[in-house]
Design an enzyme around this catalytic site. Structure first.
Site, PDB file in Angstrom:
ATOM      1  N   TYR A 125       0.831  -1.211   0.000  1.00 32.95           N
ATOM      2  CA  TYR A 125       0.000   0.000   0.000  1.00 32.95           C
ATOM      3  C   TYR A 125       0.864   1.260   0.000  1.00 32.95           C
ATOM      4  O   TYR A 125       0.359   2.357   0.242  1.00 32.95           O
ATOM      5  CB  TYR A 125      -0.918   0.022   1.222  1.00 32.95           C
ATOM      6  CG  TYR A 125      -2.030  -1.001   1.196  1.00 32.95           C
ATOM      7  CD1 TYR A 125      -1.748  -2.367   1.224  1.00 32.95           C
ATOM      8  CD2 TYR A 125      -3.360  -0.614   1.160  1.00 32.95           C
ATOM      9  CE1 TYR A 125      -2.767  -3.312   1.209  1.00 32.95           C
ATOM     10  CE2 TYR A 125      -4.392  -1.554   1.148  1.00 32.95           C
ATOM     11  CZ  TYR A 125      -4.076  -2.896   1.175  1.00 32.95           C
ATOM     12  OH  TYR A 125      -5.080  -3.834   1.170  1.00 32.95           O
ATOM     13  N   LYS A 173       5.508 -14.486   3.899  1.00 35.33           N
ATOM     14  CA  LYS A 173       5.758 -15.331   2.723  1.00 35.33           C
ATOM     15  C   LYS A 173       7.261 -15.266   2.442  1.00 35.33           C
ATOM     16  O   LYS A 173       7.704 -15.004   1.317  1.00 35.33           O
ATOM     17  CB  LYS A 173       4.921 -14.797   1.535  1.00 35.33           C
ATOM     18  CG  LYS A 173       4.922 -15.683   0.301  1.00 35.33           C
ATOM     19  CD  LYS A 173       4.094 -16.937   0.439  1.00 35.33           C
ATOM     20  CE  LYS A 173       4.224 -17.811  -0.798  1.00 35.33           C
ATOM     21  NZ  LYS A 173       3.541 -19.115  -0.666  1.00 35.33           N
ATOM     22  N   ASP A 206      -0.167 -18.712   3.130  1.00 33.57           N
ATOM     23  CA  ASP A 206      -1.147 -19.611   2.495  1.00 33.57           C
ATOM     24  C   ASP A 206      -1.511 -20.765   3.427  1.00 33.57           C
ATOM     25  O   ASP A 206      -2.682 -21.121   3.577  1.00 33.57           O
ATOM     26  CB  ASP A 206      -0.660 -20.110   1.125  1.00 33.57           C
ATOM     27  CG  ASP A 206       0.832 -20.344   1.050  1.00 33.57           C
ATOM     28  OD1 ASP A 206       1.565 -19.749   1.858  1.00 33.57           O
ATOM     29  OD2 ASP A 206       1.279 -21.135   0.205  1.00 33.57           O
ATOM     30  N   ASP A 230      -4.794  -7.452   5.612  1.00 35.69           N
ATOM     31  CA  ASP A 230      -6.126  -7.076   5.118  1.00 35.69           C
ATOM     32  C   ASP A 230      -6.901  -8.331   4.702  1.00 35.69           C
ATOM     33  O   ASP A 230      -8.067  -8.511   5.070  1.00 35.69           O
ATOM     34  CB  ASP A 230      -5.959  -6.136   3.921  1.00 35.69           C
ATOM     35  CG  ASP A 230      -7.258  -5.457   3.535  1.00 35.69           C
ATOM     36  OD1 ASP A 230      -8.127  -5.299   4.414  1.00 35.69           O
ATOM     37  OD2 ASP A 230      -7.409  -5.077   2.358  1.00 35.69           O
TER      38      ASP A 230
END
Ligand code: NAD
Length: 340
Positions: A125, A173, A206, A230
């Site tokens: 963002y 990740k 994930d 988010d």
């Protein structure tokens, strides 16, 4: 003395759920002088003003606290999200989104009680985007800084310590995003070492999503970078009854803005059917923040009583009531509790 609080009703379902929430705060007997700003986002742009008008920022800088409805962001074009601008301009670096089962609301999982701590000012963002017309290549830069990572992770641990929570999971990740997620994870491990009484682990994003929809009760505080946080918070909202019931707050060192996780819901806007519970629960967080715990407790107790009765609930949670009927039934209960 009345509290001075900035009010941004927003657009879409924002004005409807905001009116319902004001009615509940009023029933709880908290005296607030609202500094109301309706012209924001698309409404402001149509009047030739910036999407985030300077008087909104001035107001929050003066009151220190805002209650905010959702604001629509045009997809793929148009002005930069007002929500993102607000968080960055006011340095509201901690987006705290509690996801706890509301007694009385039927959900697939009993006893879910977790909180997402989302870094709110950087990552994907950051607004560093480029489209090379000639090569037809688009880039978005996920900027992760040591300072930004450290303060949200520390905020999460401090919150856990103060609120008797004993488990922090860092979502990342770092197997693929070795620099950005790698930095966030390294800092997480450093900060965690300062809180030996709190169990710390990390999960690849994930795998965490899969585990959350199977065994959400195993999680407590989850901290992550902006986009992962988010997505995780909408996922966990779904575990506890959906976007209609999930609250949030944006906290910085100087200011705080309280808003629901949900957006402007254009599909149901203007129909008096939206569930105001999410904004009402955000208002509960706001009342705790300004030092009105009794009013916050009364509203929560009344909410639980209403959900347990199963009457006057909105369509998203299986009822048939309108937004205003829900607000009326809840404000009656709040008034009775406050007067008792
Ligand atoms: P959304 O949260 O507005 O809606 C997703 C789904 O949930 C819709 O089916 C909607 O009807 C339902 N829903 C949401 N809130 C509800 C409520 N209170 N009661 C009952 N049902 C509810 O997400 P979206 O459709 O992806 O986004 C719409 C707009 O909102 C976009 O412009 C987006 O950028 C904006 N948005 C703003 C904020 C914010 O202001 N903080 C947050 C998220 C999205």
């Amino acid at each position: 003395m009345a509290y001075s609080i900035t009010l941004l009703p927003g657009d879409g379902i924002g004005p409807e759920v905001t009116e319902a929430t004001l009615r509940i705060i009023d029933a709880a007997g908290v005296d607030v002088e609202w500094d109301r700003h309706r012209v924001i986002g698309q409404t402001a742009v149509e009047r030739g003003r910036p999407a985030l008008p300077p008087d909104v920022i001035d107001s929050i800088q003066s009151t220190g606290v805002a209650l905010k409805g959702p604001i629509t962001t045009p997809v793929g074009q148009g002005f930069t999200s007002v929500n993102v601008q607000l968080r960055q301009r006011l340095d509201l670096y901690a987006n705290v989104r509690p996801c706890a089962t509301l007694p009385g609301l039927d959900t697939p999982f009993e006893g879910t009680d977790l909180i997402i701590f989302r870094e709110n000012t950087e990552g994907l963002y950051s607004g560093i985007e480029n489209f090379d017309e000639r090569l037809q290549i688009a880039d978005s830069i996920a900027r992760v800084t040591k300072k930004g990572s450290e303060r949200i992770i520390r905020f999460c641990f401090e919150y856990a310590k103060k609120n008797g929570r004993d488990h922090v999971t860092l979502a990342h990740k770092a197997n693929i995003l070795k620099k950005t997620s790698g930095l966030f994870l390294d800092i997480g491990r450093e900060v965690a070492a300062e809180y030996p009484s709190i169990t710390f682990d990390d999960e690849i994003i994930d795998a965490l999503c899969m585990k959350l929809v199977m065994k959400p009760e195993e999680y407590d505080c989850i901290v992550s970078t902006n986009l992962f946080g988010d997505i995780l918070s909408d996922l966990t909202a779904g575990l506890v009854g959906g976007l209609g019931v999930t609250a949030g707050s944006n906290i910085g060192d100087d200011y705080a803005v309280f808003e629901a996780v949900h957006g402007s819901a254009p599909d149901i806007a203007g129909q008096n059917v939206a569930n105001p519970t999410a904004l009402i629960r955000s208002a509960i967080l706001m009342l705790q923040h300004i030092g009105e715990p009794a009013a916050a407790d009364a509203i929560y107790e009344a909410l639980v009583d209403l959900y347990q009765s199963g009457d006057t609930l909105t369509a998203d949670v299986g009822g048939e009531a309108s937004t205003s009927e829900f607000a009326e039934a809840l404000s009656d209960r709040v008034s009775r509790l406050v007067e008792a």
